[in-house]
Write an enzyme that holds these catalytic residues in place. Structure first.
Site, PDB file in Angstrom:
ATOM      1  CG  ASP A  28      34.277  43.281  45.008  1.00 24.58           C
ATOM      2  OD1 ASP A  28      33.067  43.147  45.320  1.00 24.58           O
ATOM      3  OD2 ASP A  28      35.051  42.322  44.899  1.00 24.58           O
ATOM      4  CG  ASP A  75      28.762  40.856  43.802  1.00 24.27           C
ATOM      5  OD1 ASP A  75      29.531  41.611  44.422  1.00 24.27           O
ATOM      6  OD2 ASP A  75      29.161  40.012  42.973  1.00 24.27           O
TER       7      ASP A  75
END
Ligand code: NAG
Ligand code: NAG
Ligand code: NAG
Ligand code: NAG
Ligand code: NAG
Length: 447
Positions: free
Chosen positions: A123, A325
């Site tokens: 992440d 992202d």
């Protein structure tokens, strides 16, 4: 009802290989070794994913249904982070609200001495690192957990250690010798210790790596496996490995279709592309871990669509702008930008089907799409032209095809554009923090 059936078809195709015969697909899975500073990356929902055999990801269709709403929650969450005040500008090991974490991609990490192999979710908008520890109550029992007692290099961090004070809500209850934290998020909670042990990715060993050791989790928002945040805040992986990797990494994310661990996460300066288009990496002091870039426009086919500049402008005070992202699946654009892109896409697409909607997607065709325009994301100094594979998702036999993007959720603070993983797949994306650059180059990594 019809939509549900279509969605199901769509999901089956996204799983690509034989979902109905997952066992057969799995038997063809190959796990190439991690070598040097290159770690293999696997799509968490692909047919070879070890996570798919766990109860939590029992059914592909449930997972994707779930993901559509989680994607939405994640974007709301990222947008809320972007605006929170400087109070949260240091980034702790396990900030409570980062529990909204979607494990789209996993890599293997080895913890302790001798090394225990763990699966961790990647992440890049998160600084936390944690692993489920042996005896963890509520962690997924089908996935590996870390047994501290088997490691000769393990240690808990004492209360009062500097790392303890960098964690949000550190907890040192009376009489406790070591630092921990308790966090709640909605109906989910985690209880963990702050610990250190050696962490190995591919051939590199990071001694005394500080991470959270999960002891108890409740609720459904906690990822079932470990988490490796690639954000750039203090105590993040990048900060803790600065000497080894110079705060530089790149990844190539495979699509759902890939059977093998076919993507790569390349850590450090060695082996990074030399000639690659780049755009400046921007810093938001209110949210140091997010990778902001300056998206200046979007072209659909040959037309640069009309988007009010304010919709794309970077503004650290409001959190507005664009981030890269890997934890969001489908790109979300602030409403006026999305509408402009979508309308031009609809004008240019050629399909034998009619316009329809599917789940969170509003631009789908229930017949073959014979032509789709490319979409070019324009950044300062760099244009990234996305081929159809990064723009469209197809269902079985082409019975339905959707534009794989959506408008940012309307509520709260809808100012953040998120370039998500579907749009990054099969590209090498370089994060060069010291030189404040993000690079993009086409690279097929879906074997
Ligand atoms: C977390 O909460 C549990 C249960 O309330 C408590 O037993 C434990 O001591 C707490 N841990 C920390 C580190 O505060
Ligand atoms: C982003 O690009 C626009 C258009 O080129 C420019 O006006 C603006 O100053 C840039 N913003 C940042 C933060 O670089
Ligand atoms: C598209 O809509 C038209 C008019 O409603 C209808 O006649 C046609 O069958 C539809 N096509 C498909 C592929 O559903
Ligand atoms: C990106 O595309 C736009 C519009 O087609 C063009 O004007 C611009 O020069 C391109 N920028 C780069 C860096 O290639
Ligand atoms: C997986 O990788 C192996 C060896 O790298 C290769 O032979 C095989 O074709 C790959 N399988 C798929 C389905 O891509």
């Amino acid at each position: 009802m019809a939509a549900a059936v279509l969605l199901l078809n769509l999901l089956l195709v996204m799983a690509a290989a034989d979902v109905l015969d997952a066992a057969a697909a799995k038997s063809r899975c190959v796990t190439p070794p991690d070598e040097g500073s290159t770690v293999r990356v696997l799509h968490a929902f692909g047919p070879c994913s070890p996570l798919r055999s766990s109860g939590r990801f029992a059914s592909w269709e449930d997972t994707l249904m779930d993901l559509q709403s989680r994607d939405r929650s994640r974007v709301i969450f990222l947008a809320s982070l972007a605006t929170t005040s400087a109070r949260r500008s240091f980034v702790p090991l396990a900030p409570g609200r980062q529990l909204l974490q979607i494990p789209n991609y996993v890599v293997r990490a080895k913890v302790g001495s001798p090394p225990q192999t763990m699966l961790v979710a990647l992440d890049n908008s998160n600084d936390a690192a944690w692993f489920p520890c042996a005896g963890c109550v509520g962690c997924a029992s089908s996935l590996p957990s870390f047994t501290a007692s088997l490691s000769s290099t393990f240690r808990s961090l004492p209360c009062g250690s500097p790392q303890c004070s960098q964690v949000a809500n550190p907890a040192c209850p009376a009489g406790a010798a070591s630092c921990g934290f308790n966090l709640t998020f909605g109906s989910s909670s985690i209880q963990a210790g702050i610990v250190q042990d050696s962490l190995a990715l591919a051939s590199d060993v990071v001694p005394s790596y500080t991470f959270g050791c999960l002891q108890k989790v409740t609720g459904s928002s906690v990822p079932p496996q470990g988490l490796l945040g690639l954000g750039r805040g203090p105590l993040s992986f990048l900060s803790q490995t600065k000497d080894l990797y110079s705060s530089t990494f790149s990844y190539c994310l495979p699509s759902f279709k890939s059977l093998n661990f076919s993507g790569t996460l390349r850590l450090g300066l060695a082996g990074q592309p030399k000639r690659i288009k780049t755009t400046p990496l921007l810093s938001n002091p209110h949210r140091p871990s997010l990778y902001y870039v300056n998206m200046t426009g979007i072209r659909v086919g040959s037309r640069v669509v009309a988007i009010p500049p304010s919709v794309l402008a970077f503004d650290p005070a409001t959190g507005a702008g664009t981030i890269i992202d890997a934890g969001t699946m489908f790109t979300r654009l602030v409403a006026p930008a999305y509408t402009a892109v979508r309308d031009e896409f609809r004008r240019r697409v050629k399909s034998s089907g009619n316009l329809t909607t599917l789940g969170g997607f509003d631009t789908c065709y229930d017949g073959a799409v014979t032509f789709a325009p490319t979409i070019t994301l324009m950044f300062t100094g760099m244009n990234v032209t996305l081929p159809a594979d990064n723009v469209l998702i197809h269902s079985t036999a082409g019975s339905i095809t959707c534009l794989a993007m959506a408008a940012a959720p309307e509520n709260v603070n809808s100012v953040l554009n998120v370039v998500a993983n579907m749009q990054q797949q099969n590209h090498r994306v370089l994060f060069d923090v010291p030189n404040a650059k993000i690079g993009f180059a086409r690279e097929p990594c879906t074997a």
